[in-house]
Design a protein around this motif. Structure first.
Motif, mmCIF file in Angstrom:
data_model
loop_
_atom_site.group_PDB
_atom_site.id
_atom_site.type_symbol
_atom_site.label_atom_id
_atom_site.label_comp_id
_atom_site.label_asym_id
_atom_site.label_seq_id
_atom_site.Cartn_x
_atom_site.Cartn_y
_atom_site.Cartn_z
ATOM 1 N N UNK A 259 4.558 -6.113 -0.856
ATOM 2 C CA UNK A 259 4.858 -5.221 -0.651
ATOM 3 C C UNK A 259 6.213 -4.762 -1.744
ATOM 4 N N UNK A 260 6.701 -3.694 -2.093
ATOM 5 C CA UNK A 260 7.381 -3.033 -3.157
ATOM 6 C C UNK A 260 7.956 -1.907 -2.993
ATOM 7 N N UNK A 261 9.250 -1.526 -3.652
ATOM 8 C CA UNK A 261 9.981 -0.203 -3.059
ATOM 9 C C UNK A 261 9.177 0.288 -3.912
ATOM 10 N N UNK B 46 6.206 6.280 1.281
ATOM 11 C CA UNK B 46 7.093 7.016 1.630
ATOM 12 C C UNK B 46 7.714 7.432 -0.253
ATOM 13 N N UNK B 47 8.180 6.291 -0.744
ATOM 14 C CA UNK B 47 8.169 6.350 -2.442
ATOM 15 C C UNK B 47 7.412 6.912 -3.021
ATOM 16 N N UNK B 48 6.304 6.252 -3.729
ATOM 17 C CA UNK B 48 5.024 6.413 -4.209
ATOM 18 C C UNK B 48 4.536 8.176 -4.060
ATOM 19 N N UNK C 283 11.796 2.810 6.247
ATOM 20 C CA UNK C 283 11.949 2.144 5.122
ATOM 21 C C UNK C 283 11.507 0.463 4.821
ATOM 22 N N UNK C 284 11.928 -0.017 5.710
ATOM 23 C CA UNK C 284 11.062 -1.314 5.631
ATOM 24 C C UNK C 284 9.470 -1.439 5.078
ATOM 25 N N UNK C 285 9.251 -2.291 3.958
ATOM 26 C CA UNK C 285 8.295 -2.457 3.439
ATOM 27 C C UNK C 285 7.371 -3.407 4.625
ATOM 28 N N UNK D 99 2.056 0.330 2.616
ATOM 29 C CA UNK D 99 1.651 0.232 1.531
ATOM 30 C C UNK D 99 0.807 1.051 1.182
ATOM 31 N N UNK D 100 1.282 1.638 -0.420
ATOM 32 C CA UNK D 100 0.706 2.657 -0.539
ATOM 33 C C UNK D 100 -0.631 2.489 -0.986
ATOM 34 N N UNK D 101 -1.088 1.094 -1.726
ATOM 35 C CA UNK D 101 -2.458 1.504 -1.467
ATOM 36 C C UNK D 101 -3.278 0.777 -0.044
ATOM 37 N N UNK D 102 -2.770 1.386 0.677
ATOM 38 C CA UNK D 102 -3.558 0.965 2.210
ATOM 39 C C UNK D 102 -3.267 2.179 2.581
ATOM 40 N N UNK D 103 -2.590 3.369 2.769
ATOM 41 C CA UNK D 103 -2.427 4.094 3.440
ATOM 42 C C UNK D 103 -2.674 5.550 2.643
ATOM 43 N N UNK D 104 -2.344 5.635 1.764
ATOM 44 C CA UNK D 104 -2.542 7.117 0.933
ATOM 45 C C UNK D 104 -4.616 6.553 1.381
#
Lengths: 320, 320, 320, 320
Positions: free
Chosen positions: A168-170, A175-177, C166-168, C173-178
């Protein structure tokens, strides 16, 4: 049936190997190694594997015929130092520990880009699997390097979020990406050395690669465009590429516009060439987890074992 | 209060102008012209305007103080030929009819990139609003051009789907575009001439711009990276940019990594400079519909009318 | 000009308040409180604020006229316990500490859903701002509750990733949620009690709300559909809703299909009603960070202070 | 090897059949029929098929062992009326022409949901393949129907853009659909009749299904949540489902949270059951183009032909 072990099976490339190898006709999975998730079923980490693989991750490796290392940088060396692996075991490292310097103990890792090294891979016991950007960019430039035509190359590439791994990274926060584009490691990506090592040897003279990597708002895939100057006609370049990749089952030179989703969830690379004046642009696209990692590792295994190159790699594209 | 008419209000840039001007303190909307949607409420086409604007589209223009043309290429000339517009009306054309050649009848369109032409815009009656990629790329290169430092420039830019307009096309179909990346108009984008016209004059010598545009899988925004060689130190380049944009309310030179969503739904442009050896990369990001079109048109209106430059442009960023 | 402090300004709702209040004509920001990011510029955390707000986060609150609390659950009580806030300061809590039980020390928090409590909010000093799903669902059901027509309600709602903060997390995670959809807190969401507290009082009899929340693959927004039985005709229901929301500047009852992006980046709620047989479905959509949090908090401030209700809330929709 | 023809191979479900059948060990593709794209290579329409299938679309069908119809509604009847198909040819219709009424000429189409009709499918020559939402919702409700426990069911389902086909529409435009959610055909979806036809027979008493379909901002997949009342304990329901699907290779009852991407690019359906008080919610997820269309068609072919049910359906999940 050959036995296979996967070290680091809990990560993205490790689990992707499970997805591919679970249906491979010549191998059987013997163990999935993970220190941090030992005791957990792989399908609890990746529920898509529910009916594909029900194995439990272990921290006790066994003797196998083929061993895949899917570990963070430097960890492959540590792991091989810690556990003794039989000399006759085929070791394929998906990390970058042996790409620049292949000698390690009594092993000599061969760089596993089949499109340049296929002949050298048959029967070997140690393979350094290329990086994802390194694969996409080399495949876009190899035929020109083969003719000594590379000098100054300007490349932009965009990668999906799986390229950043599962931590997990910013910059992997949804939400960011989502809907976002950004540059990172501008002119300083770790794959440039790996790329130049191969290209310069082929090109037989210095190559400068100015590479700007971007983060994309998608999960899988890499798309690159490389711009350089050449006096060669487009039709000659096109022919050069078609000849170069004539016998390669996973590389397609397209005369029509390419796009990333043509290759997502497959082991393919598609390439398109465009030219204006003395400037040529070569586009390439791959799935970073397959041709850029786990798929290519299986391709390398097939070659090293003397099997049909695309065994287990007839993958249905996602397409949409 | 000055009266405003918008021609082509049914399109993306036209409707975006409505969104911005509806809250502008110095103007009032007099008419929204659309031939194809005449008789329809703008809020029926764009329901987000439900409580913002309840005007009905018309095919009968009126006399106004300020006229915005948001039409497809060549259509601005046709429209001005068909309807007589008072000499004292400020005409701002968002198309590309007058960017390369500003003379049309008794009007002389000034190129409306405020960061180079602000002094020439005060009081004028005819403004050619720059293109979206043209804005992002020029803002990234202007300070270097101002010092004659441009020679060979390699630029990759990615644009959101709104850049392609509202017509239904294979490449704007969600199923195709979602998670996809592709190149288009490689080395042949229509904005290159527009960019070079300005840059060459500033640079005082030839500039070659090798531009590879990409389609992105997001709706709003443009991100570009331009690579070129220079002996200047990074700190000097950075200072050059900060000086150049010192008085510009909408351009920020960032010393930290930039990303596209920093500017989406605003009229801002953010710029970041990175260097390695003698190679410099300049990244820039804008919202293609605002700083790349309708926002910049309002900025130009403010300047031409002698109003505060960011009047009506205090826009809340989407941020996430 | 009234002075404002924001506690928890480093989070999503806190920073969104900064985006809105930075342009509000009647207030000036006095301090932005954050324990974890004290000493950091807010624009370093949220670079979109680059030209909007250059304040530095502090851990030392000052006396202000209006105080917004944007803290995790239970933290508002702790904060008010730790710092003494003047009696005459208007405190608006965006957390859920005072929504079910408004009495705290000598303060009595009024539930800040303007569409039911507007008259009670004028001049008050303590407001509990509603939850995001609670806002979207109540606005969809209030007019029926006002007639005692609610009994069994089946609601599905989908929320953007900003709703998770905003917590990770694995699920952000983008990879999961996209491209992914999932359910969470099925029949057990914490907003149900808050919703029923209001609805039951209006409805004057028991209401059962069966709520299934989903995670969506977008960053901003909430869309809900509530299904229930009623003998009322569609035209009567429609009229009931139009009457109920007649004087509400931020609620629109639409006779056409609604979609989420009609309201993203605005303080609006759009509602649509459909019926078949004796079953009615009410759809509603809001921006979870605005009408579902920070925008509504500003609306409540305006009402409490006796200002125009939509002051500072003329926000340009993102639309695309 | 059996010969196969695909009618409507140029559409989404038709091309998806090509992707699956190209690697099926027991069949060979004889012709791909398309009136509108006759003469075009399928890989020119779908470049992902570049190395998978190089066939040219034709408007002249041949005699085959197995015929798949992938046509718009009503077109299957027309096609079968126009061309004479041998009696012994297995015809699988992916449209909805024969789902409610299976008799057509001398053919009697059996409803091809293997999880209820497997025994009736062996050896048949005419199969009506279920709709996508119909599959996802029936699989979620079948075990309860089997016990007569269905009465009032409230279902919300969300579908990817491929569900709307390849035609260009306002609601499949990327600019509109990205980050957007909307409802359509509320309480009026055409699959409800199809669902009830099966459920009522099993349930042995009336069932009311109140179905609200949503459009999602992703390309592939369907996720549904069905809410209903029952006095049965969760553990009993869970056991009921596990027993019902015990021998089904493509249905998984999960005791952990499910999400859409667990099944994308596979023929699987995952189901999760949750309960609170006397209210139960059943979630289900499928890939609309595979288990919801082309994958299930292949599954039906396998069953009808007496082959292993999952032959050719060992598909690598996309997972990320």
């Amino acid at each position: 049936m050959k036995t296979v072990g996967i070290v680091g099976a809990n990560g993205y490339t490790g689990s992707e190997l499970v997805r591919v190898l679970a249906f491979h006709p010549n191998v059987t999975l013997s163990f999935l190694y993970s220190r941090s998730n030992s005791g957990t079923k792989i399908s609890d980490l990746y529920p898509d594997l529910g009916t594909v693989c029900e194995m439990v991750l272990t921290d006790t490796p066994e003797e196998v015929d083929i061993l895949f290392l899917c570990l963070p940088h430097k960890e492959s060396q540590n792991w091989l130092g810690q556990y003794s692996v039989k000399e006759e075991t085929l070791v394929i490292d998906l990390g970058n520990d042996f790409r620049l310097e292949g000698n390690f103990g009594n092993r000599n890792f061969i760089y596993g880009l089949p499109e340049i090294n296929k002949k050298n891979l048959l029967g070997v016991k140690s393979i350094a699997n290329p990086g994802c950007f390194a694969t996409a960019i080399q495949l876009a430039l190899l035929p020109l390097a083969g003719k000594g035509l590379l000098k100054e190359v300007y490349t932009t590439g965009i990668t999906g979020s799986t390229g950043a791994g599962q931590s997990l990274q910013a910059t992997t926060h949804f939400t960011w990406r989502n809907d976002n584009i950004s540059a990172y490691k501008t002119l300083a990506h770790q794959h440039v050395d790996e790329i130049l090592l191969q290209l310069v040897e082929l090109n037989n003279s210095e190559v400068n690669l100015h590479f700007v990597p971007w983060r994309g708002d998608f999960a899988r895939g890499i798309f690159t465009s490389s711009t350089l100057k050449t006096e060669l006609e487009l039709s000659d370049i096109d022919q050069l590429y078609r000849n170069f990749y004539e016998d390669e089952p996973f590389v397609t030179v397209s005369s029509r516009a390419i796009d990333l989703k043509q290759v997502v969830n497959t082991n393919r690379c598609v390439i398109q060439i465009e030219k204006s004046g003395n400037v040529v642009v070569i586009h390439s696209a791959i799935d970073n987890l397959l041709k850029g990692a786990s798929g290519q590792a299986v391709q390398n295994m097939n070659i090293a074992m003397g099997w049909e190159e695309n065994l287990g790699l007839y993958l249905k594209p996602i397409a949409f």
